[in-house]
Scaffold this active site. Structure first.
Site, PDB file in Angstrom:
ATOM      1  N   TYR A  78       0.654  -1.104  -0.168  1.00 47.05           N
ATOM      2  CA  TYR A  78      -0.024   0.284   0.244  1.00 47.05           C
ATOM      3  C   TYR A  78       0.745   0.959  -0.003  1.00 47.05           C
ATOM      4  O   TYR A  78       1.894   1.364   0.868  1.00 47.05           O
ATOM      5  CB  TYR A  78      -0.830  -0.045   1.102  1.00 47.05           C
ATOM      6  CG  TYR A  78      -2.341  -1.126   1.029  1.00 47.05           C
ATOM      7  CD1 TYR A  78      -2.097  -1.264   0.042  1.00 47.05           C
ATOM      8  CD2 TYR A  78      -3.213  -1.109   2.528  1.00 47.05           C
ATOM      9  CE1 TYR A  78      -3.251  -2.824  -0.182  1.00 47.05           C
ATOM     10  CE2 TYR A  78      -4.170  -1.760   1.934  1.00 47.05           C
ATOM     11  CZ  TYR A  78      -4.585  -2.511   0.505  1.00 47.05           C
ATOM     12  OH  TYR A  78      -5.563  -3.452   0.953  1.00 47.05           O
TER      13      TYR A  78
ATOM     14  N   LYS B  87      -1.428  -7.391  -2.725  1.00 45.36           N
ATOM     15  CA  LYS B  87      -2.783  -7.001  -2.955  1.00 45.36           C
ATOM     16  C   LYS B  87      -1.887  -5.376  -3.288  1.00 45.36           C
ATOM     17  O   LYS B  87      -1.547  -4.714  -2.246  1.00 45.36           O
ATOM     18  CB  LYS B  87      -3.591  -7.191  -1.660  1.00 45.36           C
ATOM     19  CG  LYS B  87      -4.587  -6.971  -1.852  1.00 45.36           C
ATOM     20  CD  LYS B  87      -4.990  -7.497  -0.222  1.00 45.36           C
ATOM     21  CE  LYS B  87      -6.176  -7.253   0.840  1.00 45.36           C
ATOM     22  NZ  LYS B  87      -6.368  -6.080   0.924  1.00 45.36           N
TER      23      LYS B  87
HETATM   24  P1  FBP Z   1     -11.335  -3.707   1.539  1.00 41.36           P
HETATM   25  O1  FBP Z   1     -12.318  -4.588  -0.118  1.00 41.36           O
HETATM   26  O2  FBP Z   1     -12.639  -3.576   2.479  1.00 41.36           O
HETATM   27  O3  FBP Z   1     -11.297  -1.955   0.771  1.00 41.36           O
HETATM   28  O4  FBP Z   1     -10.871  -4.366   1.564  1.00 41.36           O
HETATM   29  C1  FBP Z   1      -9.344  -4.439   1.889  1.00 41.36           C
HETATM   30  C2  FBP Z   1      -8.635  -4.526   2.413  1.00 41.36           C
HETATM   31  O5  FBP Z   1      -7.212  -4.128   2.088  1.00 41.36           O
HETATM   32  C3  FBP Z   1      -8.261  -4.185   3.692  1.00 41.36           C
HETATM   33  O6  FBP Z   1      -7.355  -6.016   3.955  1.00 41.36           O
HETATM   34  C4  FBP Z   1      -7.886  -3.657   5.366  1.00 41.36           C
HETATM   35  O7  FBP Z   1      -8.477  -3.499   6.211  1.00 41.36           O
HETATM   36  C5  FBP Z   1      -8.402  -2.908   4.050  1.00 41.36           C
HETATM   37  O8  FBP Z   1      -8.449  -2.964   2.720  1.00 41.36           O
HETATM   38  C6  FBP Z   1      -6.848  -1.388   4.366  1.00 41.36           C
HETATM   39  O9  FBP Z   1      -8.238  -0.452   3.119  1.00 41.36           O
HETATM   40  P2  FBP Z   1      -7.478   1.268   3.247  1.00 41.36           P
HETATM   41  O10 FBP Z   1      -6.043   1.360   3.108  1.00 41.36           O
HETATM   42  O11 FBP Z   1      -8.790   1.916   3.116  1.00 41.36           O
HETATM   43  O12 FBP Z   1      -7.619   1.381   4.884  1.00 41.36           O
END
Ligand code: FBP
Length: 252
Positions: free
Chosen positions: A144, A175
């Site tokens: 991320y 992911k």
């Molecule tokens: P979602 O499909 O609800 O977005 O879930 C995917 C995810 O990666 C979760 O594993 C994690 O909790 C969340 O998104 C983190 O989202 P953000 O980066 O927006 O806080």
């Protein structure tokens, strides 16, 4: 290469993400989806190739008998969204050994690419990967883009960089968030090389927009999706799951 067949079907993946209780808190929930049993029911009936829990939920709700129908992926690190740190760090809170004892078929870890704490997360990730691979289980990297290092930079370049890091670091699956265009996602997937890419669901969209995002992800070469809120916040989660499955498993 690590065997991914336990958490994929015909080489494709659909993971049901439910670590938001830690990442976002109960603001994401209602009376139905606050209950982990509700999520397990969707996961089992919706034929997902994995469910993602933190260790606490896994220990209390996941049963050994689900293993073949709904493999468990334990997220090994986590943080809340209560501290508005421009350079987030998500510490490891569960070991690979614990995760395997609880019944995990794979483990996951979030790296905030671009955070000034990136180096600590790299180290933790590397140790996790070593242990997980020694036990023959795959590692999913949540790559991320968050931190002062990504501010103001181009999302296409950053997403491809995050994907490349997954390959460089030896993640089995990464992911990533959809960068917005098929071309940008394709470039990121190309840079991930033999590391498989699943695309994150994101906040709850109108259903058509979400389905279009899934279609775009698969058209761009993704291995599948890791989705939470767009499934378990939907009025009819299994209907949405069925639509996604059709896209994922009919794609060439
Ligand atoms: P979602 O499909 O609800 O977005 O879930 C995917 C995810 O990666 C979760 O594993 C994690 O909790 C969340 O998104 C983190 O989202 P953000 O980066 O927006 O806080």
């Amino acid at each position: 290469m690590i065997d991914l067949s336990k958490i994929t079907k015909d080489g494709k993946a659909l993971f049901l993400a439910y670590d938001q209780g830690m990442e976002h808190g109960p603001l994401d929930f209602d009376d139905d989806n606050a209950d982990p049993e509700y999520i397990l029911d969707i996961g089992l009936k919706g034929m997902f190739t994995g469910v993602i829990f933190q260790k606490g939920i896994a220990e209390k709700y996941y049963k050994e008998e689900y293993k073949d129908r709904l493999p468990l992926i334990i997220k090994l690190n986590g943080k809340t969204n209560l501290i508005d740190d421009p350079d987030p760090y998500s510490p490891q809170i569960c070991s690979v050994k614990e995760a395997i004892e609880i019944g995990a078929s794979a483990v996951g870890y979030t790296i905030y690419v671009g955070s000034s704490h990136e180096a600590e997360m790299f180290k933790e990730f590397a140790n996790i990967e070593q242990e997980a691979h020694a036990s023959g289980i795959p590692v999913v990297g949540w790559m991320y883009l968050k931190g002062s290092g990504v501010e103001g930079k181009d999302i296409r370049d950053l997403t491809a960089y995050a994907a490349r890091l997954g390959l460089e670091m030896g993640a089995d699956i990464i992911k990533i968030k959809h960068p917005g265009t098929d071309e940008a996602l394709r470039w990121a997937i190309e840079n991930a090389g033999k590391t498989k890419v699943v695309v994150s669901g994101g906040t709850k969209e109108n259903e058509e927009e979400f389905i279009n995002m899934v279609q775009s992800s698969m058209d761009s070469g993704a291995t599948g999706m890791a989705v939470g809120r767009n499934i378990w916040q939907a009025d009819k989660p299994l209907d949405v799951a069925e639509k996604i499955q059709k896209i994922i498993w009919t794609q060439d």
